[in-house]
Write an enzyme that holds these catalytic residues in place. Sequence first.
Site, PDB file in Angstrom:
ATOM      1  N   SER A 146      10.997 -49.277 -34.715  1.00  0.00           N
ATOM      2  CA  SER A 146      10.834 -48.399 -33.581  1.00  0.00           C
ATOM      3  C   SER A 146      10.679 -47.102 -34.096  1.00  0.00           C
ATOM      4  CB  SER A 146      12.363 -48.410 -32.729  1.00  0.00           C
ATOM      5  OG  SER A 146      12.132 -47.318 -31.889  1.00  0.00           O
ATOM      6  N   ASP A 303       5.568 -50.472 -23.831  1.00  0.00           N
ATOM      7  CA  ASP A 303       6.300 -50.230 -22.592  1.00  0.00           C
ATOM      8  C   ASP A 303       5.385 -50.747 -21.300  1.00  0.00           C
ATOM      9  OD1 ASP A 303       8.910 -49.488 -23.895  1.00  0.00           O
ATOM     10  OD2 ASP A 303       8.035 -47.343 -23.323  1.00  0.00           O
ATOM     11  N   LYS A 330      14.224 -53.793 -27.382  1.00  0.00           N
ATOM     12  CA  LYS A 330      14.319 -52.685 -26.268  1.00  0.00           C
ATOM     13  C   LYS A 330      15.725 -52.902 -25.402  1.00  0.00           C
ATOM     14  CE  LYS A 330      10.227 -50.801 -26.816  1.00  0.00           C
ATOM     15  NZ  LYS A 330       9.907 -49.476 -27.028  1.00  0.00           N
TER      16      LYS A 330
END
Length: 426
Positions: A146, A303, A330
Amino acid sequence: MIYKVQPPADLYINTSVQLPASKSISNRVLILNALSKNDIYFIENLSDSDDTQALQYALQSDDVDFDIGAAGTSMRFLTAYLSQRKGNWSITGTERMKNRPIWILTDALCQLGAEISFLEKKGFPPLYIVGKKLRGGSISLDGGISSQYISALMMIAPVLEQGLTMQLEGIIISRPYIGMTIRLMEVFGIRVEWEENIIWIRPQLYRMHSSFKVESDWSAASYWYEIIALASKDSLIELLGLEENSIQGDAQGRFLFEKLGVQTMFDVFTTLGERKEISTTLSPILPRFTGEMLSYNFVNEPDLVQTFVVSCCLLNIPFCFKGLQSLRIKETDRITALQKEMRKLGYLIRIKDCTGDTMEWKGERCKQEDNPVILTYEDHRMAMAFAPVCLKLKKISIDTPEVVSKSYPNYWRDLEQAGFIITNCN
């Protein structure tokens, strides 16, 4: 709670939407502002999302124990920030947060001199942190993790005794988010050097020289792009506050939405020569993708995956989407969640390879449930990506719709303003 969502009459939409401020920018600026010890200049238009409010409270309160709920960005940024701030701190969150790994970040921080321990399960929140001056130095990280880990380390780097040299190994995902962090650090007077896979940040003083206004959120805009793609051809949506030359990676989504038939036009309103507001108008007048399969690598815009999976299926556009490796860590495992919920709508989504990096749909269908209820899995983007399904199915039910408060608290209100009918089924 379950919401039943129905479309406007004749699927016609003509509305103006004041989008929420960018959560990604807001959370970074809050950390940078705290590191600069600024009490003169202001941050304007902060996000009103749960994540930003949780972080803002932690930074402004006198507490030493923090519950940041489901705010993943806040957990990561706050872990790094508190590691270099003198004091004894603890951070916890929801049950899902307690199952989201953070050991890569905590291990990196400990290499730089931090003292962090796990209160329940090794490698996961809740955390206990003994904050102190950190020496800094050189570390190596997997570039496929991430980008929030990388950004968290970058933001505290200038206050470390030796600064920070970070070697990113392998393929770097979500590059635009790292670039966003660099751009915002520059606003606060920090110079960052990034060459190929190495980031250098020397010890420096944070300085804020003027007030800062947070731009509107391109991730939130994507749901309105989806709505225009699915609505009647004479619909029109005006989105306020988006920057055409945005530092947000998700701004690139507008170019991919051109393939789904959505045109974007920008206008700038001025008063006495001063720019006041940007108007972004969406209209469905472009020809849609007509190739055999729409292929795209979402490694820089993860996203947006849920939005495009739902949109393409409902427009009957086969796709092959790559770069999905970060989706499993996520708010939920977004790949599994998408497969399960799209099956309820009659679409069979496949994972192409053993790495889980690629998702595709070749037009395969199964029996659609009569009255599908979409589960959100504590994930705001599941709720917002699936609500526009009603434009094709006449109605859709969304379980736990309140999760949108994580990034877009006024989402349901804005849908109602646009003519959608929202019914609380409880």
